[in-house]
Design a protein around this motif. Structure first.
Motif, mmCIF file in Angstrom:
data_model
loop_
_atom_site.group_PDB
_atom_site.id
_atom_site.type_symbol
_atom_site.label_atom_id
_atom_site.label_comp_id
_atom_site.label_asym_id
_atom_site.label_seq_id
_atom_site.Cartn_x
_atom_site.Cartn_y
_atom_site.Cartn_z
ATOM 1 N N LEU A 81 -30.077 -30.675 -1.579
ATOM 2 C CA LEU A 81 -29.424 -30.016 -1.795
ATOM 3 C C LEU A 81 -28.388 -30.052 -1.133
ATOM 4 C CD1 LEU A 81 -31.431 -26.698 -1.674
ATOM 5 C CD2 LEU A 81 -31.308 -27.562 -3.824
ATOM 6 N N ILE A 122 -28.387 -24.821 -9.632
ATOM 7 C CA ILE A 122 -29.606 -25.094 -8.527
ATOM 8 C C ILE A 122 -28.984 -24.445 -7.004
ATOM 9 C CG2 ILE A 122 -30.540 -26.131 -7.470
ATOM 10 C CD1 ILE A 122 -31.180 -27.890 -9.803
ATOM 11 N N ALA A 133 -28.878 -20.263 -6.816
ATOM 12 C CA ALA A 133 -30.270 -20.225 -7.142
ATOM 13 C C ALA A 133 -31.091 -20.155 -5.596
ATOM 14 C CB ALA A 133 -30.460 -20.924 -8.275
ATOM 15 N N THR A 134 -31.012 -20.849 -5.732
ATOM 16 C CA THR A 134 -31.451 -21.209 -2.853
ATOM 17 C C THR A 134 -30.615 -20.146 -2.422
ATOM 18 O OG1 THR A 134 -31.641 -23.471 -4.765
ATOM 19 C CG2 THR A 134 -31.606 -23.175 -2.051
ATOM 20 N N LEU A 137 -31.619 -16.855 -2.851
ATOM 21 C CA LEU A 137 -33.386 -16.418 -3.400
ATOM 22 C C LEU A 137 -34.167 -16.339 -0.985
ATOM 23 C CD1 LEU A 137 -36.737 -16.980 -3.303
ATOM 24 C CD2 LEU A 137 -36.432 -19.576 -3.468
ATOM 25 N N GLY A 138 -32.800 -17.899 -0.612
ATOM 26 C CA GLY A 138 -32.860 -16.902 0.053
ATOM 27 C C GLY A 138 -32.695 -16.344 1.094
ATOM 28 N N GLU A 144 -24.834 -28.617 -13.483
ATOM 29 C CA GLU A 144 -25.680 -27.573 -13.001
ATOM 30 C C GLU A 144 -26.330 -27.328 -11.512
ATOM 31 O OE1 GLU A 144 -27.308 -26.693 -15.962
ATOM 32 O OE2 GLU A 144 -25.985 -27.052 -16.033
ATOM 33 N N GLY A 145 -26.098 -28.515 -10.867
ATOM 34 C CA GLY A 145 -26.564 -28.800 -9.345
ATOM 35 C C GLY A 145 -26.175 -27.412 -9.106
ATOM 36 N N LEU A 202 -25.982 -32.123 -2.901
ATOM 37 C CA LEU A 202 -25.349 -31.684 -4.147
ATOM 38 C C LEU A 202 -24.085 -31.047 -3.703
ATOM 39 C CD1 LEU A 202 -28.775 -29.750 -6.476
ATOM 40 C CD2 LEU A 202 -26.918 -31.481 -7.146
ATOM 41 N N GLU A 203 -24.430 -29.886 -2.842
ATOM 42 C CA GLU A 203 -22.815 -29.263 -1.603
ATOM 43 C C GLU A 203 -22.403 -30.243 -0.737
ATOM 44 O OE1 GLU A 203 -23.524 -26.233 -0.373
ATOM 45 O OE2 GLU A 203 -25.009 -25.832 0.156
ATOM 46 N N ALA A 245 -32.381 -13.459 -0.520
ATOM 47 C CA ALA A 245 -33.773 -12.434 -1.368
ATOM 48 C C ALA A 245 -34.939 -12.182 -0.040
ATOM 49 C CB ALA A 245 -34.382 -13.000 -2.456
ATOM 50 N N VAL A 246 -35.433 -13.339 -0.094
ATOM 51 C CA VAL A 246 -36.868 -13.085 1.163
ATOM 52 C C VAL A 246 -36.245 -13.265 2.148
ATOM 53 C CG1 VAL A 246 -37.679 -15.098 2.327
ATOM 54 C CG2 VAL A 246 -36.933 -15.888 -0.367
#
Lengths: 299, 299
Positions: free
Chosen positions: B9, B77, B80-81, B84-85, B73-74, B12-13, B87-88
């Motif tokens: 990741l 991702i 999304a990550t 997710l972070g 696409e990255g 990608l950043e 949301a967790v």
DNA sequence: CAGTTTCGTTCAAATTATTTGATCGACTAT
DNA sequence: ATAGTCGATCAAATAATTTGAACGAAACTG
């Protein structure tokens, strides 16, 4: 402010391994790592996230609800990432991830669907996008980069940067319903006789330049529809008459749902083409062009 | 065989930063890193992927097609990550990522929609899933863990592990269409008179236990539909008669589309409840229960 | 019940990976 | 021409991860 990623993919892999193998120790073994390394990765993840991923109050560590969410959604991210990796590798190998094709409405479906079937069978990872286009529509979609390939175009204008290969011939048949007045008319039918009846026309799907026109006789009343299938159904229902691509109506004529009529000014059969933009063709595009023109040569 | 992630990741950043700032050097500055570190990250990425992400043949590095795909696409991702972070983190803070609510069909829409509106406004990140349920359906959905909350249930059976709070009262009104024969009958109407006409019934949405039945008079012909809205429309169209929740028909009665009739055996108003499972209630659930019961107390 | 295994953590040391800073050649813009 | 910018490379410095040994707690084993 590029937030540095608090979740790292290798932590998600580790989490996944723990869940799948049942314990930190088993995950460590599966990952060819020592248990303390797994502990380290997870506690790293937890401290970055500021959230307990495992409940360690009992003997064995057990996922917290937050950990469960992280695992479930994290798996999606992992697979998405792997998919991306292989899509990128395939693209670098000139296999495009997606292929967009404009199909001229005159293309008989029976000629194209088998090819689509073998394409999707052979290239399951490549998204195929089909758009039916009418008259200038395919051309425009190609020029404007909305598709990589145009299939079944007749009389393409010469244009810098567009390549073509012959596909086949398109012949037109003048049709009406069995109960339509023209079905009883004397053949060959002349323009003036035709002009007395409503013509079914498929609307040009080009958005900008509508320079082309179909087989129209001036002054004739029209019924314009947006697809070849609709046009033929309308003719079958006696709503009008018109020239139709032979491949589209053969079955309906054989079944007696349509009548084929000889006309004085029968349009010449026209060559049809496959068109693409000059430049780097991906392998899927090459495959499709080859398959199209090969089946054309076979006929 | 846990494939180790060839894409990381932070790579990608970095890729994203290069694209957004226009050059390796600018990206390095934005990331508070030295240009060679950016070079290192990207060449690491390229060698793991086995693919050139940048074309360095010119002066400035420019994305290859594969690099463009990776970037586009990255970015998905990456977001999304991050999602997710958070949301967790929210879940760890007892904000559930999703709340599923069964709404009894008798709940008047006007009572619930404003609450939904303020819920979604206040908790934009929480997915709200509403299911309309009939009779035992809400109860079953709650017991079987398909929803976290059941709203508008009447006479819930006592059950270990289910908590409840009072919501309001549900009163029924016997209705028929203005043109229906019963509209002209003498009131109060007795059971025998009612029994001569078709009753509109909403089907129980419970899948397993159908222990409950509605306000039915035996031997009466029925027309069963699957929702309160459909039931009322059917009554309006004169297809039958039936008891309807007062909140659902007030407007139609006022507008003259329905006629309210007094009956001999008018059902008593029944208390309605909000139900949830005992145990850890998330904050969104608590919020919604509070909002529901508070608006109930206000009435 | 004592002995043994498994669990997951901790810690210092060893190993790897990343970042830095200096230097270079290629290209641009003035 | 002449700065200035771009990106690569390399050795050194720094940071991160992995290892291996030791530990206490819980769960089996007979």
């Amino acid at each position: 402010m590029p937030t540095d990623p608090s979740i790292r993919l290798d932590a998600l892999e580790t989490l996944d391994a723990i869940d799948r193998h049942g314990s930190f120790a088993a995950a460590a073994a599966a990952l060819y790592r020592v248990p303390s390394a797994v502990s380290y990765t997870i506690s790293q993840l937890e401290s970055e996230l500021g959230v307990a991923v495992f409940d360690r109050s009992g003997h064995r560590a057990v996922l917290t609800p937050a950990g469960r969410l992280l695992l479930d959604e994290g798996r999606r991210i992992l697979t998405a990432t792997q998919e991306l990796g292989s899509a990128v590798r395939r693209l670098a190998d000139r296999w495009e991830p997606q292929l967009r094709v404009a199909i001229d409405a005159t293309m008989p479906p029976s000629a194209f669907w088998p090819l689509v079937a073998s394409f999707t069978a052979r290239h399951p990872r490549i998204d195929l996008v089909l758009r039916e286009e009418v008259l200038a529509g395919s051309w425009e979609a190609l020029i404007e980069d909305r598709v990589e390939l145009a299939v079944g175009v007749t009389e393409p204008p010469a244009h810098e940067g567009i390549r073509r290969a012959p596909l086949g011939t398109l012949s037109f048949v003048f049709c009406c319903a069995p109960g339509h007045p023209l079905a009883a008319a004397q053949t060959p039918i002349d323009d003036e006789t035709i002009r007395a009846h409503r013509a079914l026309v498929v609307a040009d799907s080009a958005r900008h330049f509508n320079e082309r026109s179909g087989n129209l006789l001036d002054g004739q009343p029209r019924l314009t529809v947006s697809g070849m299938r609709t046009k033929i159904e309308a003719i079958e229902r006696g709503l009008g008459v018109g020239y139709c691509p032979a491949g589209w109506v053969a079955e309906a004529v054989a079944a007696g749902r349509l009548v084929e009529l000889e006309t004085v000014r029968t349009p010449e059969p026209r060559p049809t083409w496959v068109l693409w933009r000059r430049g780097d063709r991906g392998r899927a595009l090459i495959w499709l062009i080859d398959a199209l023109t090969e089946s054309a040569r076979a006929n």
